[in-house]
Design an enzyme around this catalytic site. Structure first.
Site, mmCIF file in Angstrom:
data_model
loop_
_atom_site.group_PDB
_atom_site.id
_atom_site.type_symbol
_atom_site.label_atom_id
_atom_site.label_comp_id
_atom_site.label_asym_id
_atom_site.label_seq_id
_atom_site.Cartn_x
_atom_site.Cartn_y
_atom_site.Cartn_z
ATOM 1 N N VAL A 225 0.831 -1.201 0.000
ATOM 2 C CA VAL A 225 0.000 0.000 0.000
ATOM 3 C C VAL A 225 0.867 1.253 0.000
ATOM 4 O O VAL A 225 0.380 2.351 0.141
ATOM 5 C CB VAL A 225 -0.960 0.023 1.210
ATOM 6 N N ASP A 226 2.182 1.079 -0.122
ATOM 7 C CA ASP A 226 3.057 2.252 -0.180
ATOM 8 C C ASP A 226 3.632 2.381 -1.584
ATOM 9 O O ASP A 226 3.180 1.723 -2.513
ATOM 10 C CB ASP A 226 4.165 2.157 0.883
ATOM 11 N N ASP A 227 4.623 3.220 -1.733
ATOM 12 C CA ASP A 227 5.172 3.464 -3.070
ATOM 13 C C ASP A 227 6.219 2.428 -3.438
ATOM 14 O O ASP A 227 7.303 2.751 -3.920
ATOM 15 C CB ASP A 227 5.806 4.861 -3.125
#
Ligand code: 6R9
Length: 799
Positions: free
Chosen positions: A668-670
């Site tokens: 869910v992050d980059d």
């Protein structure tokens, strides 16, 4: 209703029987797709059960599972997938019609809708789009009977033979972590036993500095526990490593005695050139036996190894060298991978020059001559700095005293990608990591001394640390180390190796499964594979059709699959099947390992109970947890412990179904997960913008049939520079050179502008939708500084 175990039912070998309520068989399809296989409808059965018979016809290239919809459109009402995997023993006909569970609508909770705007989350964290997660476009099983049972025979012999046994052990591990882990730790050699408390931790940033310690005060050595201890218990003549070279027929092996001797020689050499306890050593080697040897030699003398995957470019290597400032870099001159030769020493030379220019010069470059790839005389050389391994190391004694270290002394650093361009030096310490990797290996693979174990991961990644080197050797296992490529000389190589060494535990990544699946079944069926008893998967969620192909074809419907969820940071498995205990659901990593308390939280950090979806966090520490980011404890605290105070935040989304099974839904992050390798979007972006003609770049992950995720780059060029194919190639090459070939963008999308908020933040959500061509799901674009950018991007989508 008894379900027969998977062993009794092999859809690929026998003609499966499909039960249906429909008597109008003349309308039945003549062919159906099942698990990427095309099945022929042979004949309607005339018996009372109204069966249809199907037999395998040929394989299909796509990995999508289509049979349910195909079949439904032909007027039948049951779900083939379930019927075929779970052959009901008593009265399947009745069950198939009446008890089909209604698929519960698993909807995203409303409070996850606006997560993107929350400042507390890591940048790029987005809402988890679907609770009933989709992996590579395939919906996951969560219906009651989509279970695959281990056979009775398998369970009976397993370390953990039943759910009850698991629950008993799990309960113990949670209620009394100190007692549970101390009992296990006592099975290892400690020069001095640890003190009290057994562990101490603070995972709550509100209460001060984040700290995790296990077995502090205990003096041990992981190399001693991997080698000397096993030799003392009678395994000296047991094979520790089988080495299979790139070319079939090029192989070798080392017993535990021989491995210890090799490790000691290198340890003595390192000591002699001044490497001391706590010093960093960078290892940039391919999968030669010298790679685990080098790791163990460092551990023996208390030096901290930092293995850099030998697919990283010179710039990436230089960045890591400058960060950890090693006394020595260990490499080899070249390696063959498939039909290619990679000149590793040239890459190291460039990295060392770069590092020296930036103020840090490495004194010694120890170079192994890999003569199957390149002769000594053809290797570029810097006198004074470079030394041939074979010239010096072999002259040292084959015994070497052990440096006893505290359980909390560092064992290794391993750089991994994060949300910024700068990789994070994940630091693991000795004692807890040792106990944790050994224990997870033993239980998740149901390891027995007679097993032959092969993990296809490279030691350049965490999987190669924990489950090629330390975990297996701590268990006195026999490990296969493979230098080559899985499709060389052809796509049957893995199964050739399995048969050659009688591999019984085979641990790999979904991307490899999918790529082999595309090549057709014949490469698999050509080999016996009868030695296999357990399969494993790691690196990314395994999509159900790949799971089934792996299970049905490779494992002959006989071998449970351990789908192990874990991370560089966690050191070892966190959520994993225990193969004899639980029925499995294809695509689910199932349940937490002993001592691990996963929690799913909403965007406010509130734990959600029962069936739900949210952010995967962990409550309380476990022995294998990383202790800090090298040289940047603050980044450690902000990245992992600040978004949801009180917990370790994994960066992954996760759903839990009504049976408590965990379904990992991706980052869910980059961070993009390409073929199981973590790549920060920021790293690729900074490589792209270093190109003189690139003004700006934004990178997102996009679904990819083989790699899981592909890299999709939106590129804005410097004013006046025209789009061209050459420029596209040159941008891709820039990324290859700066990070490594595995990070090369799959797609460059020309972007006259990027969608930004008025405050200048790139709206990646919109870019993700454009990249995946979900153009009707762009959402609200009115908050953009210039909404017309979106239309321009769509217009250029396929140019
Ligand atoms: C061991 C390793 C970690 C990330 C992790 C997650 C993904 C790994 C997985 C999985 C679903 C699994 N991941 N195993 N996702 N199911 N069985 O791969 O470490 O390179 O640090 O990557 O990989 O997204 O957060 P690492």
């Amino acid at each position: 209703m008894a379900l027969c175990c998977s062993n009794d039912y092999n859809i690929l070998r026998r003609s499966p029987t499909l039960y249906t309520q429909d008597s109008a068989q003349e309308t039945a399809p003549t062919q159906i797709f099942l698990n990427s296989k095309l099945f022929n409808w042979v004949k309607p059965c005339t018996n009372k059960k109204k069966s249809l018979h199907f037999s395998p016809l040929t394989h299909r290239k796509s990995s999508r599972f289509q049979c349910s919809s195909y079949y439904r459109s032909s007027g039948y009402t049951i779900t083939l997938r379930k019927r075929l995997l779970f052959f009901a023993m008593d009265d399947p006909f009745e069950r198939s019609i009446s008890s089909r569970p209604s698929k519960k609508a698993l909807t995203t909770s409303n409070h996850l809708q606006h997560v993107e705007s929350l400042a507390t989350l890591p940048s790029g964290a987005g809402r988890i789009s679907k609770l009933n997660a989709v992996i590579l476009g395939e919906s996951l099983a969560s219906e009651e009977d989509d279970l695959v049972f281990p056979s009775g025979d398998f369970s009976r012999q397993a370390h953990v033979p039943s759910p009850q046994k698991y629950l008993d052990m799990y309960k113990m591990s949670i209620e009394d972590p100190a007692g549970f882990w101390s009992d296990i730790a006592s099975q290892f050699y400690w020069k001095q036993r640890w003190g009290q408390p057994v562990y101490s931790e603070n995972l709550d940033i509100r209460k001060g500095r984040i700290k995790i310690e296990w077995f502090k005060g205990g003096m041990t050595n992981i190399c001693y526990n991997c080698l000397d201890r096993n030799i003392e218990s009678g395994n000296g003549e047991k094979t520790a490593l089988f080495w299979e070279g790139n070319e079939p027929g090029d192989d070798g092996n080392l017993t535990y005695n021989q491995l210890l001797q090799r490790v000691c020689q290198l340890a003595n050499y390192l000591k002699d050139i001044g490497v001391k306890k706590g010093d960093a050593v960078v290892i940039y080697l391919p999968m030669l036996m010298e790679l685990p040897i080098a790791m163990l030699a460092c551990a023996r003398i208390g030096a901290v190894h930092s293995v850099v995957f030998a697919g990283f470019s010179a710039e990436s290597l230089a960045q890591r060298i400058m960060d950890c400032k090693p006394k020595v870099v260990i490499t080899c001159n070249a390696v063959r991978r498939g039909s290619k030769i990679i000149y590793l020493k040239d890459i190291v030379d460039a990295a060392l020059a770069d590092s020296a220019q930036n103020g840090f010069a490495v004194d010694v470059c120890l170079t192994y001559e890999n003569c199957s790839a390149l002769e000594k005389v053809k290797t570029k050389w810097q006198e004074g700095r470079d030394t041939w391994w074979q010239d010096v190391v072999t002259k040292y004694p084959t015994t070497c005293d052990v440096e006893w270290v505290d359980a909390e002394d560092p064992l290794f650093l391993l750089y991994t990608s994060g949300s910024t361009g700068k990789p994070k030096g994940v630091l693991h310490t000795t004692g807890g990591y040792m106990v944790y990797t050994a224990t997870t290996f033993k239980y998740a693979f149901d390891y027995k001394p007679s097993d032959i174990y092969w993990c296809t991961a490279d030691c350049g990644w965490i999987t190669g640390h924990s489950y090629v080197t330390y975990g297996p050797l701590l268990n006195a296992a026999t490990v296969v180390v493979f230098e080559g490529a899985p499709n060389y000389p052809d796509s049957g190589r893995c199964w050739d190796i399995v048969d050659k060494y009688k591999v019984s535990i085979f641990y790999t990544a979904p991307t490899l499964v999918r790529s082999l699946m595309r090549e057709g079944d014949e490469y698999v069926t050509r080999y016996s594979r009868k030695s296999l008893r357990i399969l494993g998967s790691v690196g990314e969620p395994i999509n159900p059709s790949a799971w089934r192909w792996f299970y049905n074809l490779v494992g002959d419907s006989r071998c449970p699959i351990s789908d192990t969820w874990w991370q560089t940071e966690t050191g070892g498995f966190m959520i994993t099947p225990l193969p004899g205990a639980w029925p499995q659901k294809p695509g689910s990593a199932t349940f937490p390992f002993f001592g691990v308390q996963p929690v799913i939280v909403d965007e406010k950090g509130v734990e959600i109970e029962g069936e739900c979806s949210g952010y995967l966090c962990v409550k309380s520490s476990w022995p294998g947890a990383f202790r800090t980011l090298y040289g940047d404890h603050e980044r450690y605290e902000t990245t992992y412990f600040s978004a949801f105070p009180g917990y370790y935040f994994s960066g992954d989304g996760c759903s839990r179904d009504k049976d408590g099974y965990h379904w990992l839904t991706g980052r869910v992050d980059d961070v993009i997960n390409v073929s199981g390798h973590r790549i920060g979007t920021a790293e690729v972006e900074s490589a792209l913008v270093s190109h003189p003609q690139c003004a700006e770049a934004a990178v997102v992950g996009v679904e990819h049939e083989v790699k899981g995720q592909g890299i999709y780059a939106f590129v804005t060029l410097v004013e006046g520079v025209p789009y061209s194919e050459d420029l596209r190639k040159s941008l891709v090459l820039t990324v290859r050179n700066q990070i490594g070939a595995f990070a090369a963008p799959d797609k460059i999308h020309w972007a006259p502008g990027l969608p930004k908020t008025r405050s200048g933040k790139i709206m990646r959500r919109i870019l993700r939708k454009i990249a995946s061509r979900q153009l009707d799901e762009l959402g609200d674009t009115s908050t953009l500084a210039d909404p017309s950018v979106v239309d321009q991007l769509i217009a250029l989508a396929d140019s």
